[in-house]
Design an enzyme around this catalytic site. Structure first.
Site, PDB file in Angstrom:
ATOM      1  N   HIS A 139     -54.644  12.436 -48.739  1.00  0.00           N
ATOM      2  CA  HIS A 139     -55.822  12.846 -49.303  1.00  0.00           C
ATOM      3  C   HIS A 139     -56.792  11.700 -49.027  1.00  0.00           C
ATOM      4  O   HIS A 139     -58.035  11.978 -48.533  1.00  0.00           O
ATOM      5  CB  HIS A 139     -55.601  13.016 -50.876  1.00  0.00           C
ATOM      6  CG  HIS A 139     -56.885  13.137 -51.419  1.00  0.00           C
ATOM      7  ND1 HIS A 139     -57.397  14.500 -52.066  1.00  0.00           N
ATOM      8  CD2 HIS A 139     -57.671  12.231 -52.174  1.00  0.00           C
ATOM      9  CE1 HIS A 139     -58.350  14.345 -52.519  1.00  0.00           C
ATOM     10  NE2 HIS A 139     -58.595  12.818 -52.837  1.00  0.00           N
ATOM     11  N   GLU A 140     -56.588  10.386 -49.122  1.00  0.00           N
ATOM     12  CA  GLU A 140     -57.618   9.140 -49.241  1.00  0.00           C
ATOM     13  C   GLU A 140     -57.917   9.173 -47.837  1.00  0.00           C
ATOM     14  O   GLU A 140     -58.952   8.524 -47.344  1.00  0.00           O
ATOM     15  CB  GLU A 140     -56.901   7.989 -49.731  1.00  0.00           C
ATOM     16  CG  GLU A 140     -56.430   8.157 -51.201  1.00  0.00           C
ATOM     17  CD  GLU A 140     -57.734   8.429 -52.140  1.00  0.00           C
ATOM     18  OE1 GLU A 140     -58.785   8.039 -51.619  1.00  0.00           O
ATOM     19  OE2 GLU A 140     -57.611   8.957 -53.267  1.00  0.00           O
ATOM     20  N   HIS A 143     -60.744  11.211 -46.774  1.00  0.00           N
ATOM     21  CA  HIS A 143     -61.776  10.845 -46.870  1.00  0.00           C
ATOM     22  C   HIS A 143     -62.514   9.913 -46.020  1.00  0.00           C
ATOM     23  O   HIS A 143     -63.689   9.978 -45.495  1.00  0.00           O
ATOM     24  CB  HIS A 143     -62.025  10.079 -48.313  1.00  0.00           C
ATOM     25  CG  HIS A 143     -62.019  10.900 -49.633  1.00  0.00           C
ATOM     26  ND1 HIS A 143     -62.866  11.879 -49.830  1.00  0.00           N
ATOM     27  CD2 HIS A 143     -60.815  10.957 -50.574  1.00  0.00           C
ATOM     28  CE1 HIS A 143     -62.293  12.386 -50.903  1.00  0.00           C
ATOM     29  NE2 HIS A 143     -61.182  11.946 -51.466  1.00  0.00           N
ATOM     30  N   GLU A 211     -63.945  16.413 -52.637  1.00  0.00           N
ATOM     31  CA  GLU A 211     -62.199  16.352 -53.202  1.00  0.00           C
ATOM     32  C   GLU A 211     -61.605  17.615 -52.858  1.00  0.00           C
ATOM     33  O   GLU A 211     -60.809  17.354 -52.264  1.00  0.00           O
ATOM     34  CB  GLU A 211     -62.557  16.190 -54.724  1.00  0.00           C
ATOM     35  CG  GLU A 211     -62.802  14.962 -55.290  1.00  0.00           C
ATOM     36  CD  GLU A 211     -62.153  13.637 -54.818  1.00  0.00           C
ATOM     37  OE1 GLU A 211     -60.923  13.853 -54.435  1.00  0.00           O
ATOM     38  OE2 GLU A 211     -62.670  12.654 -54.508  1.00  0.00           O
TER      39      GLU A 211
END
Length: 285
Positions: A139-140, A143, A211
């Protein structure tokens, strides 16, 4: 390397947010100049602050969380996971940092892929299993891949700098106005409020959408969206039991966390930095 679909919704929102923030910022400067307030010095100071924060934003974020960049020898398993995910995503491996904090969370920061850092807290590591931790790292990393870390960082800096500029000019003397424009000085608080509200809402709208995009990226990189959903449920469940004081200590990083450090869920969606966990899990499903 996995095929990474372009998220046009995110791209349009990032460009739109930056354009509107810059437009609002410069309109306000023009209003101040028209009124007769000398803004040159403030603009120079704010520009220097922006540049310093832009180039050192990663260090500032790590410092605010008490996080420390660790070597591959110190954290071989985490680095192995991160290296594998980066190979799948096709990007340069960011640095890894550990924050000695009981609040379970993770965040990514940095102005580009080469200067990015992914940080996880000790509380997160102790709570999640290996697959869930991998999903959070993915997930990070998403980004970073989407470049929204840089955009949200710079957008936040513009908003903060603009607020500093507005607040500084609010204390300007009416005598600094020119001719019959003195009365216009009193519209500054109204304009300042409007600019701050617009900036606030734009950044949060972008933050919420990014997100969803990072959740989607995690599902693509790991191939297991249900694992990220499980991690989100665990983190949010623990977050509700964290003392309010501890949450307030780190709330300045909410826009960067995978789950915001807030107590309860009664805040309005319009003012939140993240969509609700329920909506994120529904999207993953």
């Amino acid at each position: 390397m996995v095929r990474w679909p372009t998220d046009w919704g995110l791209q349009v929102r990032m460009l739109g947010t930056m354009f509107l923030l810059a437009l609002v910022y410069f309109i306000f400067i023009a209003v101040l100049a028209y009124i007769g307030i000398d803004t040159l010095l403030l603009v120079v100071i704010v520009t220097i602050m922006l540049l310093l924060q832009y180039f050192f934003s990663d260090r500032m974020a790590l410092f605010s969380m008490g996080a420390r960049v660790v070597s591959e020898q110190e954290e071989p398993q985490l680095y192995e996971t991160l290296t594998r995910l980066c190979a799948i995503a096709g990007i340069t491996r960011p640095r890894l940092a550990i924050a000695n904090n009981s609040i379970p969370n993770a965040f990514a920061t940095g102005r580009n892929a080469k200067n990015s850092v992914i940080a996880v807290t000790t509380g997160l590591r102790s709570m999640l299993d290996q697959e869930e931790l991998e999903a959070v790292l993915a997930h990070e990393l998403s980004h970073v891949k989407n470049r929204d870390v840089m955009v949200i960082t710079f957008a936040s800096l513009i908003s903060t700098a603009a607020f500093f500029l507005f607040r500084s000019t609010l204390n300007s003397s009416v005598s600094r106005g020119k001719g019959g424009k003195q009365n216009l000085v009193f519209i500054i608080p109204l304009v300042a409020a409007a600019v701050w509200i617009i900036s606030y809402l734009l950044i949060r709208a972008l933050s919420r959408y990014r997100e969803y995009s990072a959740d989607r990226g995690s599902a693509i990189l790991t191939g297991r969206p249900s694992v990220l959903a499980s991690a989100l449920m665990k983190i949010s469940g623990i977050m509700e039991r964290v003392p309010t004081k501890d949450l307030r200590d780190v709330e300045g990083m909410n826009a960067f966390f995978i789950i915001p450090a807030i107590s309860g869920s009664s805040f309005l969606d319009l003012f939140s930095t993240h969509p609700s966990v329920e909506k994120r899990i529904a999207a993953l499903e």
